[in-house]
Design an enzyme around this catalytic site. Structure first.
Site: not given
Length: 401
Positions: A123, A196, A199, A222, A359
């Site tokens: 991202h 990261d 998700q 999220k 993104c």
């Protein structure tokens, strides 16, 4: 081959009733398939934030009156809850405005800015901060099915690499990182590993200690929580090595015009009045998810992914991206239809998907497409959402001839 559809556990089947946003103004079902962008909010989070803004509201860390003291206790209890949600401790969790700010904090505050190894599927928030902070960026390629190629990473890593920063789960392809091998490779080269987790955290059990990562970035919205709040988890000894990134109130020990000393981590990274209500909502979202078996959440979303990929593959006008086994995300292209047009027509059918570059412009260039359509699932998603998606795709093809 026919995919067997798993029946969601009863607790997950009833979860949809907890989300007031899944109904349109006309009282119809809204088939929300954009959870990878931002998840809908359960009533428990909405109510917790309303109380924090209303009868419980006061500042934290400053007031000597009872309500301020009570809010301070609740605020720090929220830190403990959120840290525990990912298997960490409260002194390891820094509140930020989101995962983007968490990555910026690390990119700017890490004492030695050397080389960082990213991947081709990252991202923008895991690309641009490193560039702006002056790091030398190297890019690990992907396997043919859209996973981070750790064999290539092993060959690329050198003692000059201070940091490896990978998506735990791709926001476009849903591909999952082999995090244990990534940690092994990074540490063998003497680098630190940031994951990261935007998700991953909503979709699967996460235990930062078991992952053996050094830093982990996450964002509340999220995980069915509010926007504008997230966190950077970091090993306590590493946070202690890092200087403050921003200055102001709350992050200090003593201030004089001759010089200032700073509070220990994590407070030294939290300048200014914090996002009190959002932190309370963040913790409420973690509490909400922890009611469920997170392995069942992962299995539920994996079943939906398999079902929608099978339905799309049955058409002769769809290109699918990413691996078969992905975490709650499916990206695709419908021949002769721009993803934006597909998204617009689906919206008329009360189906919400994401259409664009997500993104992740470098990944779009690698895939040789301007954009993709993306369906992403949440705890509230079900087979009715897939049926509505496929019906909307069929209508779109009729419109486009």
């Amino acid at each position: 081959m026919t995919t067997t559809t798993l029946t969601a556990p009863a607790a997950l089947k009833s979860a949809r009733d907890d989300f007031p946003g899944l109904t349109t103004d006309q009282g119809k079902t809204w088939h929300y398939l954009d959870s990878a962008a931002t998840a809908q909010k359960p009533r428990a989070v909405i109510d917790a934030m309303a109380r924090a803004l209303g009868e419980d509201y006061a500042t934290v860390h400053r007031g000597v009156y009872a309500r301020s003291a009570n809010m301070t206790v609740a605020y720090e209890a929220a830190r403990r809850t959120i840290a525990g949600f990912i298997g960490g401790h409260e002194d390891e969790l820094v509140f930020t405005r989101g995962a983007t700010e968490a990555i910026n904090l690390l990119a700017y505050s890490w004492p030695k800015k050397g080389r960082v190894l990213l991947s081709a599927l990252e991202h923008h928030s895991n690309i641009v901060p490193w560039q702006l902070a002056g790091w030398q960026v190297d890019v690990c390629p992907l396997t043919t099915d859209g996973r981070i190629d750790l064999d290539a990473a092993e060959k690329m890593l050198t003692p000059e690499h201070e940091m490896v920063s990978f998506a735990h789960v791709s926001n476009v392809l849903g591909s999952m990182l082999d995090e244990s091998r990534a940690a092994q490779l990074a540490h063998k080269a003497g680098a630190k590993l940031l994951l990261d987790g935007c998700q991953a955290v909503p979709r699967m059990p996460v235990d930062v200690a078991a992952l053996d990562c050094d830093f982990y970035a996450l964002s509340a919205h999220k995980i069915y929580g509010p926007t504008g709040i997230g966190a950077l988890w970091g090993r306590a000894d590493l946070l202690d090595e890092m200087p403050p990134w921003q200055g102001g109130g709350a992050m200090i020990d003593k201030v004089t015009f001759a010089g200032t000393t700073y509070a220990p981590a994590p407070q030294r990274f939290e300048a200014g009045t914090p996002a009190i209500t959002e932190v309370i909502g963040f913790a409420a979202a973690c509490d909400y998810v922890m009611q469920f078996d997170r392995a069942q959440i992962q299995a539920h979303e994996a079943s939906l992914v398999a079902e929608v990929r099978e339905a799309l593959r049955a058409r002769n006008d769809v290109t699918l991206f990413g691996p078969e086994a992905s975490a709650g995300i499916v990206s695709f292209m419908l021949d002769g239809v721009h993803p934006h047009d597909l998204g617009t027509i689906l919206d008329e059918e009360n189906v919400a998907i994401r259409a664009g570059h997500h993104c992740a412009q470098p990944l779009m260039e690698l895939l040789d497409v301007p954009a993709t359509a993306r369906a992403s699932f949440g705890i509230y998603s079900n087979q009715d959402d897939i049926a509505a998606l496929m019906s909307g795709i069929e209508r779109t093809k009729r419109i486009f001839g």
